[in-house]
Design a protein around this motif. Sequence first.
Motif, PDB file in Angstrom:
ATOM      1  N   ALA A   5       0.786  -1.115   0.012  1.00 55.28           N
ATOM      2  CA  ALA A   5       0.059  -0.013   0.147  1.00 55.28           C
ATOM      3  C   ALA A   5       0.647   1.278  -0.100  1.00 55.28           C
ATOM      4  N   GLY A   6       0.446   2.236  -0.850  1.00 61.51           N
ATOM      5  CA  GLY A   6       1.142   3.520  -0.971  1.00 61.51           C
ATOM      6  C   GLY A   6       2.611   3.427  -1.590  1.00 61.51           C
ATOM      7  N   ASN A   7       3.102   2.383  -2.155  1.00 56.62           N
ATOM      8  CA  ASN A   7       4.325   2.243  -2.704  1.00 56.62           C
ATOM      9  C   ASN A   7       4.246   1.509  -4.237  1.00 56.62           C
ATOM     10  N   PRO A   8       3.662   2.090  -5.166  1.00 50.77           N
ATOM     11  CA  PRO A   8       3.659   1.455  -6.297  1.00 50.77           C
ATOM     12  C   PRO A   8       4.953   0.818  -7.209  1.00 50.77           C
ATOM     13  N   ILE A   9       6.162   1.510  -6.572  1.00 49.63           N
ATOM     14  CA  ILE A   9       7.355   1.297  -7.212  1.00 49.63           C
ATOM     15  C   ILE A   9       8.313   0.614  -6.234  1.00 49.63           C
ATOM     16  N   ALA A  10       7.727  -0.093  -5.389  1.00 44.48           N
ATOM     17  CA  ALA A  10       8.366  -1.073  -4.407  1.00 44.48           C
ATOM     18  C   ALA A  10       9.325  -2.011  -5.069  1.00 44.48           C
ATOM     19  N   PRO A  11      10.373  -2.386  -4.448  1.00 42.51           N
ATOM     20  CA  PRO A  11      11.178  -3.541  -4.968  1.00 42.51           C
ATOM     21  C   PRO A  11      10.243  -4.664  -5.259  1.00 42.51           C
ATOM     22  N   HIS A  12      10.654  -5.326  -6.035  1.00 43.52           N
ATOM     23  CA  HIS A  12       9.826  -6.551  -6.755  1.00 43.52           C
ATOM     24  C   HIS A  12       9.519  -7.717  -5.750  1.00 43.52           C
ATOM     25  N   ASN A  13      10.312  -7.776  -4.566  1.00 49.10           N
ATOM     26  CA  ASN A  13      10.212  -8.843  -3.570  1.00 49.10           C
ATOM     27  C   ASN A  13       9.383  -8.418  -2.796  1.00 49.10           C
ATOM     28  N   GLU A  14       8.748  -7.194  -2.624  1.00 48.77           N
ATOM     29  CA  GLU A  14       7.818  -6.704  -1.683  1.00 48.77           C
ATOM     30  C   GLU A  14       6.262  -6.738  -2.506  1.00 48.77           C
ATOM     31  N   TRP A  15       6.186  -6.983  -3.509  1.00 49.97           N
ATOM     32  CA  TRP A  15       4.905  -7.231  -4.213  1.00 49.97           C
ATOM     33  C   TRP A  15       4.532  -8.705  -3.721  1.00 49.97           C
ATOM     34  N   LYS A  16       2.914  -8.639  -3.622  1.00 51.86           N
ATOM     35  CA  LYS A  16       2.387 -10.076  -3.087  1.00 51.86           C
ATOM     36  C   LYS A  16       1.274 -10.062  -4.084  1.00 51.86           C
ATOM     37  N   ARG A  17       1.234 -11.504  -4.108  1.00 52.77           N
ATOM     38  CA  ARG A  17      -0.043 -12.143  -4.803  1.00 52.77           C
ATOM     39  C   ARG A  17      -1.224 -12.568  -3.903  1.00 52.77           C
ATOM     40  N   SER A  18      -2.373 -11.619  -4.220  1.00 48.44           N
ATOM     41  CA  SER A  18      -3.457 -11.708  -3.169  1.00 48.44           C
ATOM     42  C   SER A  18      -4.691 -11.834  -4.284  1.00 48.44           C
ATOM     43  N   GLN A  19      -5.809 -12.061  -3.450  1.00 53.76           N
ATOM     44  CA  GLN A  19      -7.095 -12.209  -4.183  1.00 53.76           C
ATOM     45  C   GLN A  19      -7.881 -10.815  -4.296  1.00 53.76           C
ATOM     46  N   PHE A  20      -8.281 -10.719  -5.745  1.00 52.16           N
ATOM     47  CA  PHE A  20      -9.151  -9.663  -6.029  1.00 52.16           C
ATOM     48  C   PHE A  20     -10.625  -9.974  -6.362  1.00 52.16           C
ATOM     49  N   VAL A  21     -11.552  -9.150  -6.042  1.00 51.30           N
ATOM     50  CA  VAL A  21     -12.829  -9.476  -6.699  1.00 51.30           C
ATOM     51  C   VAL A  21     -13.206  -8.232  -7.404  1.00 51.30           C
ATOM     52  N   LEU A  22     -13.997  -8.489  -8.261  1.00 49.87           N
ATOM     53  CA  LEU A  22     -14.897  -7.411  -9.491  1.00 49.87           C
ATOM     54  C   LEU A  22     -16.313  -7.819  -9.410  1.00 49.87           C
ATOM     55  N   ASN A  23     -16.864  -6.610  -9.130  1.00 47.10           N
ATOM     56  CA  ASN A  23     -18.470  -6.436  -9.303  1.00 47.10           C
ATOM     57  C   ASN A  23     -18.692  -5.115  -9.956  1.00 47.10           C
ATOM     58  N   HIS A  24     -20.029  -4.948  -9.771  1.00 45.13           N
ATOM     59  CA  HIS A  24     -20.691  -3.769 -10.587  1.00 45.13           C
ATOM     60  C   HIS A  24     -19.989  -2.352  -9.925  1.00 45.13           C
ATOM     61  N   GLU A  25     -19.532  -2.543  -8.742  1.00 43.17           N
ATOM     62  CA  GLU A  25     -18.896  -1.182  -8.161  1.00 43.17           C
ATOM     63  C   GLU A  25     -17.381  -0.917  -8.409  1.00 43.17           C
TER      64      GLU A  25
END
Length: 519
Positions: free
Chosen positions: A398-418
């Motif tokens: 959160a808050g660091n879109p250019i963080a080192p690659h090893n700090e990126w984490k695979r997580s679940q996302f959901v998509l609905n009408h909102e």
Amino acid sequence: MSDDHHDEPPVQQNGGLESEPLPIQEPETVPTPEPQSESNSESQQETEADSDPKLNASTGETSIRSNDDSATQETVYPELRKDQGNRTFTMRELLNGLKTDQGNDSTANDTSSLYSLSTYSYELNSQETPHQEGTDQNNAAMDLINSVTGVDEEGRSRQRVLTFAAKRYASAIERDPEDYDALYNWALVLQESADNVSPDATSPSKDALLEEACRKYDEATRLCPTLHDAFYNWAIAISDRAKMRGRTKEAEELWKQATKNYEKAVQLNWNSPQALNNWGLALQELSAIVPAREKQTIVRTAISKFRAAIQLQFDFHRAIYNLGTVLYGLAEDTLRTGGSGNPKDVSPNELYSQSAIYIAAAHALKPNYGVYSSALRLVRSMLPLPYLKVGYLTAPPAGNPIAPHNEWKRSQFVLNHEGLQQISVGDQRQGSGLSGMSGDAAKMDKKAIRVDVPDIVSVSACADLTLPPGAGLCIDTVQGTVFLVADSWESLDGWLDGIRLVYTIYARNKSDVLAGIIA
């Protein structure tokens, strides 16, 4: 394949597939039909609409038909020069123009045709002079048209206008055998006349009229090989001939010819979602005839054509629905054969879920269209309710879109009408909407990535060195840019389609319909 595939589906789907086929979309068979009502079909020229791949469900063989479409526009355009043939004119426009001409000057000797379009060529018999053979062909074509009477009063009235049009084009070709506009429009008249043939008529046959139309398209495109509209309508005529022959070797060859002509039309005019959609339909028909070893490759090519059509026109509901049906068919085939055994293959359940996404989107865009409603009743239980789509994406802290690659984490996302919402660890329960989380969950997700639909500016694939390796997803919003990484490029296609469709539905003021589907 082109939607996302999870190694371990995080959300259990609601129920199984119902034992009944997707509804059949009854097509219009005319090559360039008039615009239809909202509840029937507002698309353009109906072409090879009844794509009918046979699918074996657990209860036996069932049938799916995809929706056809082609580009018909309602506005009557002025006469074009031969070098301006850049759109497909509808038979309605043609007939309206001819009626006007008939009233003003039935003996007009204008050598240019009403509209300028495009086609391929018919090889002349070397044993006869081109002029003599051309005359014989024109006479044969006029004999065919003169023999058509129409099945009712409206059809008879329409055929009288078509006969008048054919005479004009025959005269134009007599004066100038290289008038490709006249050849093209004569082919359209033959194609339309074929639809006026009574089902029980023995002479002339619909097939004979379509075959003659193909000859005219062939000759016109020989004279002007850049006439993309003629390749397009020629493919429609070939497809209609193929459908008369069932699942025979002759039909297979005709479907192959149709796909080649659609390909040529797209090469000449890449910005044609209708041609891409019909190309996909022709491939879908072909896949039902070819040997099993060739089928999957052709089906996947059809999927790519439907997806390309949607990418050109996000609200193209027919292509959206067709993509759903071809995925449904692929799911049926995979379920029946057990797949290839490759662990990377998408499971039947995932294919059914992907199919349901597109059918739900088509229904949301056209909620009054009965075919989509019926299909949705069949596949709705395969959605990961109360969401439209659930899957995994790799996200930065959160808050660091250019963080080192090893700090990126695979997580679940959901998509609905909102919108799109990242689900934090510990809140992977099914049943909470993006705006319906409990207070504790909301606190947990305060720093989670969330993209609201109204904030979206654009969605695209991206390749950036600041992102971890993989299929980059860029969502540009009014709040800034969100970067994510999909598990694979195939998975990325599914996310791109899903987000774009949700936004398109929102832009068309149909979000409440989508909410009703997944709520």
